[in-house]
Scaffold this active site. Structure first.
Site, PDB file in Angstrom:
ATOM      1  N   ASP A 299      34.344  68.002  46.841  1.00  0.00           N
ATOM      2  CA  ASP A 299      34.785  67.899  48.081  1.00  0.00           C
ATOM      3  C   ASP A 299      34.419  66.485  48.606  1.00  0.00           C
ATOM      4  O   ASP A 299      33.644  65.947  48.663  1.00  0.00           O
ATOM      5  CB  ASP A 299      34.247  68.948  48.932  1.00  0.00           C
ATOM      6  CG  ASP A 299      34.856  70.231  48.723  1.00  0.00           C
ATOM      7  OD1 ASP A 299      36.267  70.197  48.589  1.00  0.00           O
ATOM      8  OD2 ASP A 299      34.259  71.360  48.856  1.00  0.00           O
ATOM      9  N   ASP A 336      37.138  72.273  72.895  1.00  0.00           N
ATOM     10  CA  ASP A 336      37.161  72.137  71.438  1.00  0.00           C
ATOM     11  C   ASP A 336      35.428  71.885  71.315  1.00  0.00           C
ATOM     12  O   ASP A 336      35.186  71.012  71.212  1.00  0.00           O
ATOM     13  CB  ASP A 336      37.940  70.876  71.099  1.00  0.00           C
ATOM     14  CG  ASP A 336      38.123  71.017  69.408  1.00  0.00           C
ATOM     15  OD1 ASP A 336      37.363  71.912  69.065  1.00  0.00           O
ATOM     16  OD2 ASP A 336      38.760  70.227  69.041  1.00  0.00           O
ATOM     17  N   ASP A 507      30.616  75.608  49.682  1.00  0.00           N
ATOM     18  CA  ASP A 507      29.893  76.320  50.598  1.00  0.00           C
ATOM     19  C   ASP A 507      30.441  77.324  51.263  1.00  0.00           C
ATOM     20  O   ASP A 507      29.567  78.388  51.843  1.00  0.00           O
ATOM     21  CB  ASP A 507      29.128  75.184  51.854  1.00  0.00           C
ATOM     22  CG  ASP A 507      30.079  74.629  52.483  1.00  0.00           C
ATOM     23  OD1 ASP A 507      31.282  74.991  52.473  1.00  0.00           O
ATOM     24  OD2 ASP A 507      29.668  73.742  53.435  1.00  0.00           O
ATOM     25  N   ASP A 511      35.579  79.299  49.015  1.00  0.00           N
ATOM     26  CA  ASP A 511      34.973  78.610  47.710  1.00  0.00           C
ATOM     27  C   ASP A 511      34.544  79.476  46.457  1.00  0.00           C
ATOM     28  O   ASP A 511      34.486  78.858  45.434  1.00  0.00           O
ATOM     29  CB  ASP A 511      33.902  77.274  48.091  1.00  0.00           C
ATOM     30  CG  ASP A 511      34.418  76.124  48.832  1.00  0.00           C
ATOM     31  OD1 ASP A 511      35.636  75.871  48.805  1.00  0.00           O
ATOM     32  OD2 ASP A 511      33.669  75.803  49.584  1.00  0.00           O
TER      33      ASP A 511
END
Length: 671
Positions: A299, A336, A507, A511
């Site tokens: 990743d 956010d 993680d 996945d």
């Protein structure tokens, strides 16, 4: 006297463990050393019989002592490796002792129980100042946690429910707030339990390569048994005499005792090196397979880059004033909570002294995987920020025209390796540039892997232009852009279909399928329980780049085993040509030219070989535990180098050592 205490405390347990391994059930696990063990018993019988009938037993006693030492030294090699492992696991074992938990019942009440009474699916409440009693996932709340007792990292980490950073581990300390943890494993089944059992050798099973090598060594030993059994017939034919003691000693000299004695220690040491790097492996096979990996799927975020994208620049489009873009972007990011959102607000304040007025917000609009946008609703209307194509689609639905310079601006940002984030209100206002930084030194690590013959593939959700720019900067061999969980799984299967062994890191729960499909899956300790269950390894430090270290550890394990096997087999060849001619040179003149060593006597020749045979095992224990250096070299280069060093060295060393020992024995006048 004071010096004897440290000595006893250090070597006493190793000696005790070596003696315990003399039990028949323990000895039988290693076929080659079991032959030596049985030879020791038979030689003891010869000695007792000789003493009973009054025969000379000097030579049999010497053989008995050396055979016994050979077995003990082989046992000691394994015992030393196990002792080191127990020392490493001791700190983790202490973490779990006397932990208690507040278990939440179905009716909402709580009861205090020992941590060992918890089962998978139970929920426990942990507040600030308390130790987390179990491995599991946070299902309610968010907390700052000190994981230094397990990971060694003193800086606290943030763990929260509902994301990919929800995993917690037993023995870590909650520093703030209150969380509810769902137990992820029954007692004895957690990753810490498994790793402690593996490194302490309680549940260590031989890996496939180790089993294959054991079978090969047993077959070679069988060949030498046949050779030794037929020697008395040849000896009688030429008028020489070979008694039972001589034959047993000769057999032990010829069979591959060196690698057989060191083989368990090499495997345990490989596990120890993984554990020292805070890697928890489900089995020794996982460490071994890591050394055979052909392709790394990695990743981008957190592994190749730091993973914290920050707003670094504003790019107005369609004639919009920069002030208007900054104000709208900052207002859309007030609610956010992501690092990107906070960085937009921070950049607006630092660079333009703009602080958005939260009072203007009617409601906030959270990010959605479907819309790929987030924003706010104000009295004046909606303000969104999101991916370029998502904003373009939204504008098409609302009938809002897209400025002609938007695609060019977005492409220019993407080519730099940054991420473009469009801002739209009643019209498209511009683009915020989000930049992620490639970790320093990562290029050198990928170059090292490339020299070792491992291909690296970057997996990222970025668009192809951004992915290509970062891949070029990081120095990876290939990349997969706009990757979904399904794309990751497909990439792994595609590599495996071409005969490659694949490793990947992850993680999150999404996945888990890819981690399970990969030949080696490395999950982050901070990740979800589903990811940790699917993986072969778990990194306690939650460092995705640790996968590269796992490959290096596995490769060192394989190289060490291969180098010492080469050395051992070369030893056997050398001992064969050193000892056999000495046995027959005096009786059969035809053998005289082959007796280049000119050893003092047949008895001295055999004892010299036995002494070398016994001493070479403890001499190689440090190398077996430390591992042979691999360097950044492909497998064929390593093979040639090890054949030259350990193959040639394995031939020369016995000749030199046996001759020296023979001279010393001859000087005593005993043989």
């Amino acid at each position: 006297m004071s010096a004897s205490v440290p000595f006893a405390s250090r070597f006493g347990p190793v000696l005790a463990a070596s003696l315990v391994k003399l039990a028949p059930t323990q000895a039988a696990r290693n076929p080659v050393m079991f032959l030596v063990w049985m030879g020791t018993l038979l030689t003891a019988v010869v000695v007792v019989r000789g003493l009973w009938v009054g025969d000379s037993v000097g030579f049999p006693i010497g053989v008995l002592v050396l055979l016994a030492l050979t077995v003990l030294f082989a046992n000691a090699a394994e015992a030393v490796a196990e002792a080191r492992a127990r020392g490493q696991a001791g700190s983790l074992r202490q973490i779990r002792t006397e932990l208690r938990a507040r278990r939440r019942l179905d009716d909402g009440r709580e009861e205090t129980v020992p941590a060992t009474a918890l089962r998978r699916g139970d929920r426990v409440v942990v507040e600030a100042g308390e130790l987390i009693p179990v491995d599991g996932d946070i299902v309610e709340g968010m907390a700052s946690i000190n994981e230094s007792a397990v990971t060694g990292e003193s800086a606290p980490v943030l763990r929260e429910a509902g994301g990919d950073r929800s995993g917690v581990i037993a023995g870590t300390l909650v520093l703030s707030d209150c969380i509810v943890v769902e137990v992820g494993a029954d007692p004895g089944d957690s990753f810490l339990d498994r790793m402690i059992a593996l490194v302490e050798n309680a549940q260590r099973q031989k890996t496939p390569n180790e089993l294959a090598l054991t079978v090969l060594l047993a077959a070679m030993s069988l060949v030498f048994i046949i050779v030794v059994v037929t020697l008395p017939l040849l000896a009688r034919f030429v008028g020489a005499e070979l008694d039972a003691t001589m034959l047993l000693a000769l057999l032990v000299c010829l069979i591959p005792t060196t690698i057989a004695g060191l083989l368990p220690a090499i495997g345990i040491a490989g596990m120890n090196r993984a554990f020292a790097e805070r890697l928890i492996a489900k089995s020794g096979k996982a460490v071994e397979v890591a050394g055979d990996i052909d392709t790394l799927l990695i990743d981008k975020t957190g592994t190749i880059t730091f993973g914290n994208r920050h707003a670094t620049a504003w790019h107005p489009v369609g004639g919009t004033r920069a002030q208007t873009l900054v104000e709208a972007a900052a207002l859309a990011s007030v609610a956010d909570p992501t690092p990107e959102g906070r960085s937009i607000v921070q950049l607006a304040a630092d660079a333009h002294a703009i602080r958005p007025q939260a009072a203007r917000i009617v409601r906030s609009i959270a990010f959605s995987a479907q819309t790929r946008m987030s924003g706010v609703e104000t009295e004046a209307g909606l303000i969104y920020k999101g991916a370029i194509d998502a904003v373009r689609d939204w504008c098409a639905q609302k009938g809002i025209p897209v400025p002609g310079d938007l695609p060019a601006v977005a492409e220019r940002i993407a080519r730099k390796g940054a991420t473009p984030l469009a801002v739209v209100a009643d019209r498209v206002l511009g683009v915020v540039e989000l930049s992620d930084v490639v970790k320093p030194g990562i290029q050198a690590r990928f170059a090292r892997l490339r020299r070792m013959g491992v291909r690296s593939v970057m997996i990222t959700g970025d668009n192809p232009l951004t992915a290509a720019a970062i891949a070029a900067e990081a120095g990876v061999d290939d990349f997969v852009a706009e990757a979904t969980p399904e794309a990751k799984l497909a990439a792994i299967r595609r590599e495996q279909a071409q005969g490659r062994l694949v490793a990947m890191v992850g993680d999150g729960t999404n996945d888990a399928p890819a981690l399970a499909q990969a030949d080696i899956g490395l999950a982050m300790n901070a990740g979800t329980q589903a990811a940790k269950e699917a993986a072969n390894m778990v990194d306690l430090d939650s460092d995705p780049a640790k996968l590269i270290k796992a490959v290096e550890i596995g490769k060192q394990l394989l190289v060490t085993r291969g180098a010492l096997t080469t050395f051992s087999l070369a030893n056997d060849v050398a001992k064969y040509f050193a000892v056999l001619p000495a046995l027959f040179a005096s009786s059969l003149p035809l053998f005289a030219p082959l007796d280049v060593m000119r050893l003092h006597s047949p008895q001295s020749a055999v004892l010299s070989a036995l002494i070398y045979n016994a001493l070479i095992i403890p001499a190689l224990i440090p190398l077996a535990l430390r591992g042979v250096g691999t360097g950044a070299e492909p497998g064929d280069v390593l093979l040639r180098r090890n054949l030259a060093i350990y193959g040639l060295g394995g031939v020369v060393a016995p000749f030199a050592a046996i001759k020296l020992i023979d001279l010393l024995l001859a000087a005593t006048g005993l043989f």
